[in-house]
Design a protein around this motif. Sequence first.
Motif, PDB file in Angstrom:
ATOM      1  N   ASN A  25       0.834  -1.196   0.000  1.00  0.00           N
ATOM      2  CA  ASN A  25       0.000   0.000   0.000  1.00  0.00           C
ATOM      3  C   ASN A  25       0.874   1.253   0.000  1.00  0.00           C
ATOM      4  O   ASN A  25       0.654   2.181  -0.788  1.00  0.00           O
ATOM      5  CB  ASN A  25      -0.936  -0.029   1.213  1.00  0.00           C
ATOM      6  CG  ASN A  25      -1.891   1.132   1.229  1.00  0.00           C
ATOM      7  OD1 ASN A  25      -1.565   2.195   1.750  1.00  0.00           O
ATOM      8  ND2 ASN A  25      -3.062   0.921   0.676  1.00  0.00           N
ATOM      9  N   GLN A  26       1.891   1.278   0.858  1.00  0.00           N
ATOM     10  CA  GLN A  26       2.776   2.439   0.948  1.00  0.00           C
ATOM     11  C   GLN A  26       3.572   2.638  -0.336  1.00  0.00           C
ATOM     12  O   GLN A  26       3.724   3.772  -0.811  1.00  0.00           O
ATOM     13  CB  GLN A  26       3.728   2.293   2.147  1.00  0.00           C
ATOM     14  CG  GLN A  26       4.578   3.507   2.385  1.00  0.00           C
ATOM     15  CD  GLN A  26       3.773   4.761   2.693  1.00  0.00           C
ATOM     16  OE1 GLN A  26       2.756   4.706   3.391  1.00  0.00           O
ATOM     17  NE2 GLN A  26       4.191   5.890   2.151  1.00  0.00           N
ATOM     18  N   ARG A  27       4.074   1.561  -0.919  1.00  0.00           N
ATOM     19  CA  ARG A  27       4.831   1.666  -2.178  1.00  0.00           C
ATOM     20  C   ARG A  27       3.961   2.239  -3.284  1.00  0.00           C
ATOM     21  O   ARG A  27       4.411   3.086  -4.069  1.00  0.00           O
ATOM     22  CB  ARG A  27       5.366   0.292  -2.600  1.00  0.00           C
ATOM     23  CG  ARG A  27       6.548  -0.170  -1.775  1.00  0.00           C
ATOM     24  CD  ARG A  27       7.042  -1.541  -2.188  1.00  0.00           C
ATOM     25  NE  ARG A  27       7.410  -1.588  -3.600  1.00  0.00           N
ATOM     26  CZ  ARG A  27       7.295  -2.676  -4.358  1.00  0.00           C
ATOM     27  NH1 ARG A  27       6.832  -3.804  -3.857  1.00  0.00           N
ATOM     28  NH2 ARG A  27       7.647  -2.651  -5.624  1.00  0.00           N
ATOM     29  N   LEU A  28       2.710   1.768  -3.356  1.00  0.00           N
ATOM     30  CA  LEU A  28       1.794   2.279  -4.376  1.00  0.00           C
ATOM     31  C   LEU A  28       1.527   3.769  -4.168  1.00  0.00           C
ATOM     32  O   LEU A  28       1.556   4.547  -5.129  1.00  0.00           O
ATOM     33  CB  LEU A  28       0.481   1.492  -4.353  1.00  0.00           C
ATOM     34  CG  LEU A  28       0.553   0.076  -4.916  1.00  0.00           C
ATOM     35  CD1 LEU A  28      -0.626  -0.757  -4.460  1.00  0.00           C
ATOM     36  CD2 LEU A  28       0.641   0.110  -6.436  1.00  0.00           C
ATOM     37  N   LYS A  29       1.301   4.171  -2.921  1.00  0.00           N
ATOM     38  CA  LYS A  29       1.091   5.602  -2.628  1.00  0.00           C
ATOM     39  C   LYS A  29       2.302   6.423  -3.044  1.00  0.00           C
ATOM     40  O   LYS A  29       2.163   7.474  -3.675  1.00  0.00           O
ATOM     41  CB  LYS A  29       0.844   5.797  -1.131  1.00  0.00           C
ATOM     42  CG  LYS A  29      -0.536   5.470  -0.687  1.00  0.00           C
ATOM     43  CD  LYS A  29      -0.667   5.768   0.796  1.00  0.00           C
ATOM     44  CE  LYS A  29      -1.982   5.226   1.294  1.00  0.00           C
ATOM     45  NZ  LYS A  29      -2.114   5.367   2.745  1.00  0.00           N
ATOM     46  N   GLU A  30       3.493   5.963  -2.663  1.00  0.00           N
ATOM     47  CA  GLU A  30       4.720   6.688  -2.993  1.00  0.00           C
ATOM     48  C   GLU A  30       4.928   6.810  -4.491  1.00  0.00           C
ATOM     49  O   GLU A  30       5.533   7.771  -4.965  1.00  0.00           O
ATOM     50  CB  GLU A  30       5.924   6.005  -2.344  1.00  0.00           C
ATOM     51  CG  GLU A  30       5.971   6.160  -0.847  1.00  0.00           C
ATOM     52  CD  GLU A  30       7.027   5.304  -0.164  1.00  0.00           C
ATOM     53  OE1 GLU A  30       7.750   4.543  -0.857  1.00  0.00           O
ATOM     54  OE2 GLU A  30       7.125   5.380   1.082  1.00  0.00           O
ATOM     55  N   ASP A  31       4.416   5.829  -5.242  1.00  0.00           N
ATOM     56  CA  ASP A  31       4.549   5.850  -6.698  1.00  0.00           C
ATOM     57  C   ASP A  31       3.393   6.569  -7.387  1.00  0.00           C
ATOM     58  O   ASP A  31       3.278   6.541  -8.610  1.00  0.00           O
ATOM     59  CB  ASP A  31       4.683   4.418  -7.227  1.00  0.00           C
ATOM     60  CG  ASP A  31       6.025   3.803  -6.870  1.00  0.00           C
ATOM     61  OD1 ASP A  31       6.946   4.539  -6.460  1.00  0.00           O
ATOM     62  OD2 ASP A  31       6.166   2.566  -6.991  1.00  0.00           O
ATOM     63  N   GLY A  32       2.512   7.193  -6.603  1.00  0.00           N
ATOM     64  CA  GLY A  32       1.469   8.029  -7.184  1.00  0.00           C
ATOM     65  C   GLY A  32       0.111   7.391  -7.405  1.00  0.00           C
ATOM     66  O   GLY A  32      -0.774   8.016  -7.986  1.00  0.00           O
ATOM     67  N   PHE A  33      -0.083   6.157  -6.936  1.00  0.00           N
ATOM     68  CA  PHE A  33      -1.391   5.522  -7.088  1.00  0.00           C
ATOM     69  C   PHE A  33      -2.334   6.040  -6.010  1.00  0.00           C
ATOM     70  O   PHE A  33      -1.929   6.290  -4.875  1.00  0.00           O
ATOM     71  CB  PHE A  33      -1.274   3.997  -7.002  1.00  0.00           C
ATOM     72  CG  PHE A  33      -0.661   3.382  -8.221  1.00  0.00           C
ATOM     73  CD1 PHE A  33      -1.452   3.016  -9.298  1.00  0.00           C
ATOM     74  CD2 PHE A  33       0.710   3.188  -8.304  1.00  0.00           C
ATOM     75  CE1 PHE A  33      -0.885   2.469 -10.434  1.00  0.00           C
ATOM     76  CE2 PHE A  33       1.289   2.636  -9.433  1.00  0.00           C
ATOM     77  CZ  PHE A  33       0.488   2.279 -10.501  1.00  0.00           C
ATOM     78  N   ASP A  34      -3.599   6.193  -6.366  1.00  0.00           N
ATOM     79  CA  ASP A  34      -4.626   6.654  -5.439  1.00  0.00           C
ATOM     80  C   ASP A  34      -5.182   5.434  -4.708  1.00  0.00           C
ATOM     81  O   ASP A  34      -6.065   4.745  -5.229  1.00  0.00           O
ATOM     82  CB  ASP A  34      -5.724   7.373  -6.217  1.00  0.00           C
ATOM     83  CG  ASP A  34      -6.807   7.928  -5.319  1.00  0.00           C
ATOM     84  OD1 ASP A  34      -6.566   8.094  -4.106  1.00  0.00           O
ATOM     85  OD2 ASP A  34      -7.910   8.181  -5.836  1.00  0.00           O
ATOM     86  N   VAL A  35      -4.637   5.147  -3.528  1.00  0.00           N
ATOM     87  CA  VAL A  35      -5.084   3.996  -2.745  1.00  0.00           C
ATOM     88  C   VAL A  35      -5.469   4.436  -1.343  1.00  0.00           C
ATOM     89  O   VAL A  35      -4.785   5.252  -0.731  1.00  0.00           O
ATOM     90  CB  VAL A  35      -4.016   2.881  -2.667  1.00  0.00           C
ATOM     91  CG1 VAL A  35      -3.809   2.212  -4.007  1.00  0.00           C
ATOM     92  CG2 VAL A  35      -2.695   3.399  -2.150  1.00  0.00           C
ATOM     93  N   ALA A  36      -6.571   3.901  -0.879  1.00  0.00           N
ATOM     94  CA  ALA A  36      -6.984   4.135   0.504  1.00  0.00           C
ATOM     95  C   ALA A  36      -6.163   3.229   1.406  1.00  0.00           C
ATOM     96  O   ALA A  36      -5.651   2.188   0.969  1.00  0.00           O
ATOM     97  CB  ALA A  36      -8.472   3.828   0.659  1.00  0.00           C
TER      98      ALA A  36
END
Length: 112
Positions: free
Chosen positions: A77-88
């Motif tokens: 989840n954190q990696r996706l957020k850091e890469d710009g994905f919109d994740v809750a």
Amino acid sequence: MKLNHVNLTVTDVIAARAFLEKYFGLRTVGERGDAFAALFDDDGLVLTLMKGKQVSYPKTFHIGFAQESEEKVNEINQRLKEDGFDVAPPQRAHGWTFYVEAPGGFRVEVLA
């Protein structure tokens, strides 16, 4: 009996393939330019991606990647957020879980 093959129609094979490799460890074993890719996981699943001009999955359609721990779910989840994905943030539902819209037009669930 185990499910061992899934085909997804996607709008962008290259981006979807890179996403699945980077975040979920799938390996590309064959491809045809930007029209087709075949990926394997460590358990024998074959996931193929085929290019389509328009992708329209039902609202609740998704594929899932079960993780060995809640910590691993949090890490992805954190990696996706850091890469710009919109994740809750992950939440408690039928496990510790979250969803992300993948490149190419499909949804992925990550859970433990």
